[in-house]
Scaffold this active site. Structure first.
Site, PDB file in Angstrom:
ATOM      1  N   ASP A  14       0.898  -1.154   0.000  1.00 54.18           N
ATOM      2  CA  ASP A  14       0.000   0.000   0.000  1.00 54.18           C
ATOM      3  C   ASP A  14       0.934   1.200   0.000  1.00 54.18           C
ATOM      4  O   ASP A  14       1.589   1.492   0.999  1.00 54.18           O
ATOM      5  CB  ASP A  14      -0.869   0.017   1.269  1.00 54.18           C
ATOM      6  N   HIS A  15       1.010   1.885  -1.137  1.00 57.34           N
ATOM      7  CA  HIS A  15       2.095   2.873  -1.274  1.00 57.34           C
ATOM      8  C   HIS A  15       1.963   4.036  -0.289  1.00 57.34           C
ATOM      9  O   HIS A  15       2.928   4.730  -0.021  1.00 57.34           O
ATOM     10  CB  HIS A  15       2.230   3.355  -2.720  1.00 57.34           C
ATOM     11  N   HIS A  50      -5.809   2.834   1.609  1.00 55.88           N
ATOM     12  CA  HIS A  50      -5.005   3.980   2.035  1.00 55.88           C
ATOM     13  C   HIS A  50      -5.548   4.670   3.298  1.00 55.88           C
ATOM     14  O   HIS A  50      -4.812   4.930   4.243  1.00 55.88           O
ATOM     15  CB  HIS A  50      -4.894   5.024   0.922  1.00 55.88           C
TER      16      HIS A  50
HETATM   17  C1  BG6 Z   1      -4.159   4.647  -5.975  1.00 53.50           C
HETATM   18  C2  BG6 Z   1      -5.571   4.735  -6.456  1.00 53.50           C
HETATM   19  O1  BG6 Z   1      -3.995   3.538  -5.127  1.00 53.50           O
HETATM   20  O2  BG6 Z   1      -3.819   5.835  -5.263  1.00 53.50           O
HETATM   21  C3  BG6 Z   1      -5.751   5.959  -7.337  1.00 53.50           C
HETATM   22  O3  BG6 Z   1      -5.890   3.563  -7.191  1.00 53.50           O
HETATM   23  C4  BG6 Z   1      -5.294   7.195  -6.603  1.00 53.50           C
HETATM   24  O4  BG6 Z   1      -7.107   6.090  -7.737  1.00 53.50           O
HETATM   25  C5  BG6 Z   1      -3.897   7.014  -6.049  1.00 53.50           C
HETATM   26  O5  BG6 Z   1      -5.323   8.272  -7.523  1.00 53.50           O
HETATM   27  C6  BG6 Z   1      -3.508   8.182  -5.167  1.00 53.50           C
HETATM   28  O6  BG6 Z   1      -2.148   8.083  -4.842  1.00 53.50           O
HETATM   29  P1  BG6 Z   1      -1.284   9.385  -4.557  1.00 53.50           P
HETATM   30  O7  BG6 Z   1       0.019   8.867  -4.091  1.00 53.50           O
HETATM   31  O8  BG6 Z   1      -1.233  10.141  -5.848  1.00 53.50           O
HETATM   32  O9  BG6 Z   1      -2.037  10.152  -3.515  1.00 53.50           O
END
Ligand code: BG6
Length: 494
Positions: free
Chosen positions: A185-186, A248
């Site tokens: 989960d980044h 997230h």
């Molecule tokens: C992803 C979602 O996991 O996270 C996307 O699938 C979303 O829909 C993105 O835009 C948001 O990531 P960040 O790092 O740009 O906030």
């Protein structure tokens, strides 16, 4: 999470090597780790894909993408050349046994150059319906059998609902040991999210205040200005609840609400997170409308540019009932958090890109400075995750002057000032995976609990009658109903 340079020789295999994630995130992350000297001295990256690239063509394609997406764009020709020599492209058919045999040969050939069996990191950036066949084929070919050396990274979405996540976990556990599986989960790799734990558990001044004794409510916002862009086909079957809340936002909630682990060690940290997810109160179907708001964007304007409605986006059904915005209220039934509402909201095509956590403290109990009906502004702690990256504590102070007038002021810790070029989330997570540190990855029980939390909402939104679909113009902060969700309790979004 605390490492020196990773040393073990490693073969990295990217399934989905010509996909969007590899292009925007994975190759830039590996490259930045390489130029900052975090990668092992001896490594190779094998990108698997079905596009007709030859070696030179694929390397040229990676270079083009690095110029656009890499954090570090000031690299030298020499750096690129040494990195590019590590990359191999393999035309690969996931459904074909011969493709796996060919991959196996490449891995074995690399082991020979290391005089040892190298570590292997398999990155599965593929559609969920391919995970089954890829992991079974890896198992069958015996390519990932060394538990201490071989790791599998799985990208989200991890399942579609609780049942599919449980099935996926069972399947992965048939082929690999849990310690080999890295569910990514980044958000957990973001500096500002990781710092929540340091802020809470490495200081004496905040943790004693961190409970229902002093905290009135918590807000977690992840607002995006982008719409669904070219991902309509995927997103229309997902929606904001699955795409953002299940992973997230619930992971951020864990960081804010978990108890301190005895040590900063993978299983201890993950136990504490799983505990929090277990104590999040499940919402009953008949209460869904009271606790949640869903909405879809209509046409509007963002940064002076017209934005079309969600239902007109490419790949989206013109009668779609998929939510692009969610606001909700959670309670955590444990002694620390009993009675404190945790508000969450996330949406696409909103007024601003902004991810933050706001902790609202209770009113000052004594009336020393309350004049008539005047109210003191409550203390607020804001953790800005992105694009601003800072922590702000607001408090009341005397306005300089002869009389005793108070006004709110802020104390700020700004990340950009202390580290203007901090690593991207994927860099942190990839180096952890290379090192065999799973602290920032999700364990099977966490993922299943997170699906369980949203299960009744998913069901009710799909089949039930309690919850209307609201709308909001693109470029706004969401529907009025989201404000009402808070105002019922005398709160408001900040
Ligand atoms: C992803 C979602 O996991 O996270 C996307 O699938 C979303 O829909 C993105 O835009 C948001 O990531 P960040 O790092 O740009 O906030």
């Amino acid at each position: 999470m605390t490492h020196d340079r990773t040393t073990a020789p490693t073969s990295i295999v990217v399934f989905g090597g010509t996909g969007d994630l590899a292009k925007r995130k994975l190759f830039p992350a590996f490259f930045n780790l390489f130029i900052d000297e975090w990668m092992p001295v001896h490594f190779q990256i094998i990108a698997l894909g079905r596009k007709p690239f030859d070696q030179e063509g694929f390397r040229a394609y990676v270079l083009e993408n690095l110029k656009e997406f890499s954090r570090n764009k000031q690299f030298t020709e020499e750096q690129w050349t040494s990195f590019s020599e590590k990359i191999t492209f393999l035309n690969f058919d996931i459904t074909d046994e011969n493709s796996f045999l060919h991959l196996n040969e490449k891995l074995t050939a690399f082991d020979v150059t290391c005089d040892n069996r190298a570590n292997r990191l398999f990155y599965l950036s593929v559609a969920p319906n391919f995970i089954d066949s890829v992991s079974s084929s890896l198992k069958k070919a015996g390519m990932a059998d060394e538990v201490k050396k071989d790791r599998i990274i799985i990208e989200k979405p991890f399942g579609y609902d609780k049942a599919s996540a449980v099935a996926l976990n069972q399947l992965l556990n048939q082929n690999f040991q849990e310690e080999q599986i890295y569910r990514i989960d980044h958000y957990l790799g973001k500096e500002t999210v990781q710092n929540i734990l340091a802020f809470r558990f490495a200081n004496t001044v905040f943790e004693p205040l961190w409970s229902n004794r002093h905290i009135e409510s918590v807000q977690i916002t992840v607002a995006e200005q982008v719409g669904v862009e070219d991902r309509g086909g995927y997103y229309d079957h997902s929606g904001a609840l699955r795409d953002m809340i299940q992973n997230h936002l619930l992971q951020i909630l864990c960081m804010v609400a978990m108890d301190a682990p005895v040590e900063f060690e993978s299983s201890l940290v993950r136990d504490k997170k799983a505990e929090i997810l277990k104590t999040v109160r499940r919402i009953k179907p008949e209460d869904i409308n009271h606790y949640t708001v869903r909405a879809q964007y209509t046409d509007g304007e963002i940064n002076g540019k017209a934005k079309k409605a969600y239902r007109q986006e490419p790949g989206v059904d013109s009668n779609s009932n998929t939510e692009t915005f969610v606001a909700m209220k959670f309670y955590i039934d444990n002694p620390r958090w009993q009675g404190v509402p945790f508000y969450m909201r996330t949406g696409k095509s909103m007024a601003q890109k902004k991810s933050c956590v706001i902790v609202n403290f209770k009113e000052v109990p004594n009336k020393t400075f309350v004049n008539g009906t005047d109210r003191l502004q409550r203390n607020q702690l804001t953790i800005n995750i992105q694009p601003e990256m800072d922590i702000r504590l607001s408090f009341m102070a005397k306005k300089p002057g002869l009389d005793m007038t108070l006004n709110p002021v802020e104390m700020v810790f700004d990340y950009f000032e202390s580290a203007p070029d901090s690593p991207e989330a994927y860099e942190t997570l990839l180096i952890d995976a290379l090192d065999g540190d799973s602290t920032l990855f999700m364990r099977s029980d966490q993922v299943e609990e997170a699906w369980d939390i949203i299960a009744t909402i998913q069901e009710e939104w799909e089949n039930g009658t309690y919850s209307p679909m609201h709308t909001y113009p693109a470029g706004s902060w969401g529907p009025e109903a989201a404000d009402e969700l808070l105002s019922r309790q005398g709160h408001r979004w900040l």
